[in-house]
Motif scaffolding. Structure first.
Motif, PDB file in Angstrom:
ATOM      1  N   ARG A   1      57.329  -4.840 -78.248  1.00 14.08           N
ATOM      2  CA  ARG A   1      55.892  -4.986 -78.506  1.00 14.08           C
ATOM      3  C   ARG A   1      55.062  -3.926 -77.766  1.00 14.08           C
ATOM      4  NH1 ARG A   1      53.473 -10.830 -78.391  1.00 14.08           N
ATOM      5  NH2 ARG A   1      52.950 -10.520 -80.547  1.00 14.08           N
ATOM      6  N   GLU A   2      55.373  -3.687 -76.510  1.00 14.82           N
ATOM      7  CA  GLU A   2      54.606  -2.710 -75.727  1.00 14.82           C
ATOM      8  C   GLU A   2      54.820  -1.288 -76.243  1.00 14.82           C
ATOM      9  OE1 GLU A   2      51.695  -1.534 -73.515  1.00 14.82           O
ATOM     10  OE2 GLU A   2      52.222  -3.642 -73.722  1.00 14.82           O
ATOM     11  N   GLN A   3      56.038  -0.962 -76.648  1.00 25.54           N
ATOM     12  CA  GLN A   3      56.305   0.365 -77.221  1.00 25.54           C
ATOM     13  C   GLN A   3      55.544   0.548 -78.528  1.00 25.54           C
ATOM     14  OE1 GLN A   3      60.591  -0.115 -77.322  1.00 25.54           O
ATOM     15  NE2 GLN A   3      60.836   1.577 -75.863  1.00 25.54           N
ATOM     16  N   LEU A   4      55.503  -0.506 -79.333  1.00 28.96           N
ATOM     17  CA  LEU A   4      54.774  -0.448 -80.590  1.00 28.96           C
ATOM     18  C   LEU A   4      53.283  -0.237 -80.333  1.00 28.96           C
ATOM     19  CD1 LEU A   4      54.619  -0.654 -83.640  1.00 28.96           C
ATOM     20  CD2 LEU A   4      54.539  -3.149 -83.393  1.00 28.96           C
ATOM     21  N   ARG A   5      52.746  -0.975 -79.391  1.00 26.27           N
ATOM     22  CA  ARG A   5      51.326  -0.833 -79.037  1.00 26.27           C
ATOM     23  C   ARG A   5      51.029   0.590 -78.569  1.00 26.27           C
ATOM     24  NH1 ARG A   5      48.153  -5.446 -77.370  1.00 26.27           N
ATOM     25  NH2 ARG A   5      50.202  -6.377 -77.430  1.00 26.27           N
ATOM     26  N   LYS A   6      51.908   1.154 -77.755  1.00 25.26           N
ATOM     27  CA  LYS A   6      51.723   2.520 -77.257  1.00 25.26           C
ATOM     28  C   LYS A   6      51.761   3.520 -78.417  1.00 25.26           C
ATOM     29  CE  LYS A   6      53.401   5.899 -74.007  1.00 25.26           C
ATOM     30  NZ  LYS A   6      54.457   6.362 -73.140  1.00 25.26           N
ATOM     31  N   TYR A   7      52.722   3.333 -79.343  1.00 24.12           N
ATOM     32  CA  TYR A   7      52.820   4.219 -80.500  1.00 24.12           C
ATOM     33  C   TYR A   7      51.534   4.171 -81.317  1.00 24.12           C
ATOM     34  CZ  TYR A   7      54.118   6.275 -84.903  1.00 24.12           C
ATOM     35  OH  TYR A   7      54.119   7.064 -86.023  1.00 24.12           O
ATOM     36  N   ILE A   8      51.037   2.972 -81.567  1.00 27.34           N
ATOM     37  CA  ILE A   8      49.811   2.810 -82.351  1.00 27.34           C
ATOM     38  C   ILE A   8      48.648   3.495 -81.646  1.00 27.34           C
ATOM     39  CG2 ILE A   8      48.103   1.110 -83.120  1.00 27.34           C
ATOM     40  CD1 ILE A   8      50.542  -0.746 -83.728  1.00 27.34           C
ATOM     41  N   ASP A   9      48.498   3.268 -80.361  1.00 22.06           N
ATOM     42  CA  ASP A   9      47.393   3.876 -79.602  1.00 22.06           C
ATOM     43  C   ASP A   9      47.446   5.399 -79.632  1.00 22.06           C
ATOM     44  OD1 ASP A   9      46.207   1.474 -78.874  1.00 22.06           O
ATOM     45  OD2 ASP A   9      47.168   1.418 -76.898  1.00 22.06           O
ATOM     46  N   GLU A  10      48.644   5.957 -79.604  1.00 21.32           N
ATOM     47  CA  GLU A  10      48.803   7.408 -79.528  1.00 21.32           C
ATOM     48  C   GLU A  10      48.807   8.097 -80.890  1.00 21.32           C
ATOM     49  OE1 GLU A  10      52.377   7.974 -77.274  1.00 21.32           O
ATOM     50  OE2 GLU A  10      51.419   7.392 -75.386  1.00 21.32           O
ATOM     51  N   ASN A  11      49.140   7.365 -81.963  1.00 16.36           N
ATOM     52  CA  ASN A  11      49.388   8.022 -83.239  1.00 16.36           C
ATOM     53  C   ASN A  11      48.560   7.563 -84.426  1.00 16.36           C
ATOM     54  OD1 ASN A  11      51.819   9.826 -82.640  1.00 16.36           O
ATOM     55  ND2 ASN A  11      52.414   7.871 -81.753  1.00 16.36           N
ATOM     56  N   LEU A  12      47.886   6.432 -84.334  1.00 23.02           N
ATOM     57  CA  LEU A  12      47.115   5.932 -85.459  1.00 23.02           C
ATOM     58  C   LEU A  12      45.628   5.961 -85.148  1.00 23.02           C
ATOM     59  CD1 LEU A  12      49.325   2.937 -86.643  1.00 23.02           C
ATOM     60  CD2 LEU A  12      49.315   5.293 -87.460  1.00 23.02           C
ATOM     61  N   LEU A  13      44.832   6.248 -86.167  1.00 24.00           N
ATOM     62  CA  LEU A  13      43.389   6.388 -86.004  1.00 24.00           C
ATOM     63  C   LEU A  13      42.652   5.497 -86.999  1.00 24.00           C
ATOM     64  CD1 LEU A  13      43.264  10.287 -86.054  1.00 24.00           C
ATOM     65  CD2 LEU A  13      43.179   8.835 -84.027  1.00 24.00           C
ATOM     66  N   THR A  14      41.497   5.011 -86.575  1.00 21.68           N
ATOM     67  CA  THR A  14      40.601   4.332 -87.496  1.00 21.68           C
ATOM     68  C   THR A  14      39.867   5.399 -88.309  1.00 21.68           C
ATOM     69  OG1 THR A  14      38.739   4.389 -85.970  1.00 21.68           O
ATOM     70  CG2 THR A  14      40.219   2.465 -85.828  1.00 21.68           C
ATOM     71  N   LYS A  15      39.135   4.961 -89.303  1.00 26.44           N
ATOM     72  CA  LYS A  15      38.351   5.887 -90.122  1.00 26.44           C
ATOM     73  C   LYS A  15      37.350   6.654 -89.253  1.00 26.44           C
ATOM     74  CE  LYS A  15      35.168   5.817 -94.051  1.00 26.44           C
ATOM     75  NZ  LYS A  15      34.618   4.971 -95.119  1.00 26.44           N
ATOM     76  N   GLN A  16      36.682   5.950 -88.358  1.00 28.57           N
ATOM     77  CA  GLN A  16      35.684   6.598 -87.506  1.00 28.57           C
ATOM     78  C   GLN A  16      36.328   7.646 -86.600  1.00 28.57           C
ATOM     79  OE1 GLN A  16      35.918   3.244 -87.985  1.00 28.57           O
ATOM     80  NE2 GLN A  16      34.137   3.076 -89.315  1.00 28.57           N
ATOM     81  N   GLU A  17      37.482   7.324 -86.036  1.00 29.44           N
ATOM     82  CA  GLU A  17      38.182   8.293 -85.185  1.00 29.44           C
ATOM     83  C   GLU A  17      38.631   9.501 -85.998  1.00 29.44           C
ATOM     84  OE1 GLU A  17      40.199   5.282 -81.900  1.00 29.44           O
ATOM     85  OE2 GLU A  17      41.131   5.488 -83.884  1.00 29.44           O
ATOM     86  N   ALA A  18      39.135   9.251 -87.203  1.00 24.30           N
ATOM     87  CA  ALA A  18      39.577  10.346 -88.067  1.00 24.30           C
ATOM     88  C   ALA A  18      38.404  11.230 -88.470  1.00 24.30           C
ATOM     89  CB  ALA A  18      40.279   9.785 -89.304  1.00 24.30           C
ATOM     90  N   MET A  19      37.254  10.612 -88.762  1.00 24.09           N
ATOM     91  CA  MET A  19      36.070  11.383 -89.143  1.00 24.09           C
ATOM     92  C   MET A  19      35.603  12.295 -88.011  1.00 24.09           C
ATOM     93  SD  MET A  19      33.963   8.530 -91.338  1.00 24.09           S
ATOM     94  CE  MET A  19      32.416   9.299 -90.905  1.00 24.09           C
TER      95      MET A  19
END
Length: 77
Positions: A3-21
Motif C-alpha cells: 500500500r505505501e509503495q503504491l501511494r508513493k508511486y501515485i504521488d510521484e507519477n500521477l497528476l490531476t487535471k489541474q496539476e497537468a495544466m
C-alpha cells in the motif's frame, strides 16, 4: 507492491487535471481539447459525469508539453 509503495508511486507519477495544466501551461478549454482529440490521454479514467476521476501520467504530460512547445515555436517562426 504494498500500500505505501503504491501511494508513493501515485504521488510521484500521477497528476490531476489541474496539476497537468500547470505543466502544459494550457487553459481548461485547450487542455480539454487535447484530451478530446487524443493528443493527451488519461492514464486512469473512472466514473461518469461529476463523479469522473481522471489522472494523467506525469511522463506523458511532460512529453506532450514538450511537443506542444515545439509546435508553438515552429508556428511562431
Amino acid at each position: 507492491m504494498d500500500r505505501e509503495q503504491l501511494r508513493k508511486y501515485i504521488d510521484e507519477n500521477l497528476l490531476t487535471k489541474q496539476e497537468a495544466m500547470k505543466i502544459t501551461g494550457q487553459s481548461i478549454s485547450a487542455f480539454d481539447q487535447a484530451v478530446q482529440t487524443g493528443q493527451l490521454l488519461p492514464f486512469y479514467d473512472h466514473g461518469k459525469d461529476r463523479s469522473r476521476v481522471r489522472l494523467y501520467l506525469k511522463a506523458d504530460v511532460e512529453e506532450y508539453a514538450r511537443r506542444a512547445e515545439e509546435r508553438r515555436k515552429r508556428l511562431g517562426e
